[in-house]
Design an enzyme around this catalytic site. Structure first.
Site, PDB file in Angstrom:
ATOM      1  N   CYS A  84      35.220  47.306  -2.036  1.00 19.76           N
ATOM      2  CA  CYS A  84      36.738  47.678  -1.831  1.00 19.76           C
ATOM      3  C   CYS A  84      37.644  47.171  -3.034  1.00 19.76           C
ATOM      4  CB  CYS A  84      37.323  46.938  -0.648  1.00 19.76           C
ATOM      5  SG  CYS A  84      37.447  45.027  -0.669  1.00 19.76           S
ATOM      6  N   HIS A 137      39.932  42.618   2.474  1.00 17.15           N
ATOM      7  CA  HIS A 137      39.875  43.792   2.422  1.00 17.15           C
ATOM      8  C   HIS A 137      41.059  44.593   1.457  1.00 17.15           C
ATOM      9  CE1 HIS A 137      37.907  47.674   2.544  1.00 17.15           C
ATOM     10  NE2 HIS A 137      39.019  48.262   3.383  1.00 17.15           N
ATOM     11  N   HIS A 155      40.156  53.780   0.620  1.00  8.28           N
ATOM     12  CA  HIS A 155      39.490  52.576   0.562  1.00  8.28           C
ATOM     13  C   HIS A 155      38.021  52.588   0.164  1.00  8.28           C
ATOM     14  CE1 HIS A 155      38.640  51.688   4.945  1.00  8.28           C
ATOM     15  NE2 HIS A 155      39.623  52.562   4.880  1.00  8.28           N
TER      16      HIS A 155
END
Length: 184
Positions: A84, A137, A155
Site C-alpha cells: 500500500c 494501510h 490502493h
C-alpha cells in the site's frame, strides 16, 4: 389503445418534437475553435501551464488507474507489484514528491484534512487487522461525495492488488483513521 402503445407513441412524439425546441446545434459560433473554454483556467496567455497542481494530480491519477490489477507484493514499490505505501510513494514520486516509505511515516506528512473536506489525491489512512490501533494501510482519494459524506480510493490491497474501494465498505468504514493532504 393499451398503456404500452400510448407510452411508445409519447416517446416517439418527444423524439421528433423536442429537437425543434433545442435551438441552434453550434453554440460556438464566432468563437476561436482552437480554444477549449473549460480548461482556460489552466493556461496563461502564452499557453504555459498556470495551475501545476491540477495538471500534476490528473497525471498522477491517470497513472494510478493504469495500474489497476497490478499484484500486491509486500515491501514492493512498483511498477511490477506494490504494497500500500509503496503504491502511494510510487505515484507521488511520479510528480516529484517524496513520501516516506511506510504508511505510518506517510501519516506524519502534509496537512491533516477533515473527512468532510477530502479532495482527489488526498491520502487516507486505516488501521489493518495486524496493526492494532495504529496506521496499517493507506490509499489515495479518487472521489468524494459531499452529500453522502463518503469517498472512493485507489490502493494496493493485499487481497486484490491495485483496486478502487469505497469508504462505505464495512472493512474500511470501521478502520478509517484520517487523511492528509500532500503539497509541493
Amino acid at each position: 389503445m393499451s398503456i404500452k402503445k400510448l407510452k411508445i407513441a409519447f416517446i416517439s412524439l418527444c423524439a421528433v418534437a423536442l429537437p425543434a425546441f433545442a435551438g441552434p446545434a453550434d453554440d460556438n459560433e464566432g468563437k476561436n475553435d482552437d480554444e477549449i473554454e473549460n480548461f482556460d483556467f489552466l493556461y496563461t496567455s502564452d499557453g504555459s501551464v498556470e495551475n501545476y497542481d491540477v495538471v500534476s494530480m490528473e497525471n498522477m491519477m491517470d497513472e494510478a488507474f493504469s495500474l489497476i490489477g497490478t499484484r500486491y507484493r509486500a515491501g514492493a514499490s512498483g511498477p511490477g507489484g506494490f504494497d500500500c505505501s509503496g503504491f502511494t510513494s510510487y505515484l507521488y514520486r511520479q510528480i516529484g514528491i517524496d513520501l516516506n516509505r511506510s504508511s505510518r511515516g506517510q501519516y506524519t506528512q502534509g496537512e491533516a484534512v477533515a473527512s468532510n473536506d477530502l479532495q482527489k489525491g488526498d491520502l487516507v489512512f486505516f488501521t489493518s487487522p495486524g496493526s492494532g490501533r495504529s496506521i496499517g494501510h493507506v490509499g489515495i482519494v479518487v472521489d468524494y461525495d459531499p452529500m453522502k459524506k463518503n469517498f472512493s480510493f485507489i490502493h494496493a490491497s493485499s487481497s486484490s492488488g491495485v483496486t478502487v474501494s469505497s469508504s462505505t465498505e464495512p472493512f474500511y468504514s470501521r478502520r478509517y483513521v484520517g487523511a492528509r493532504r500532500i503539497s509541493q
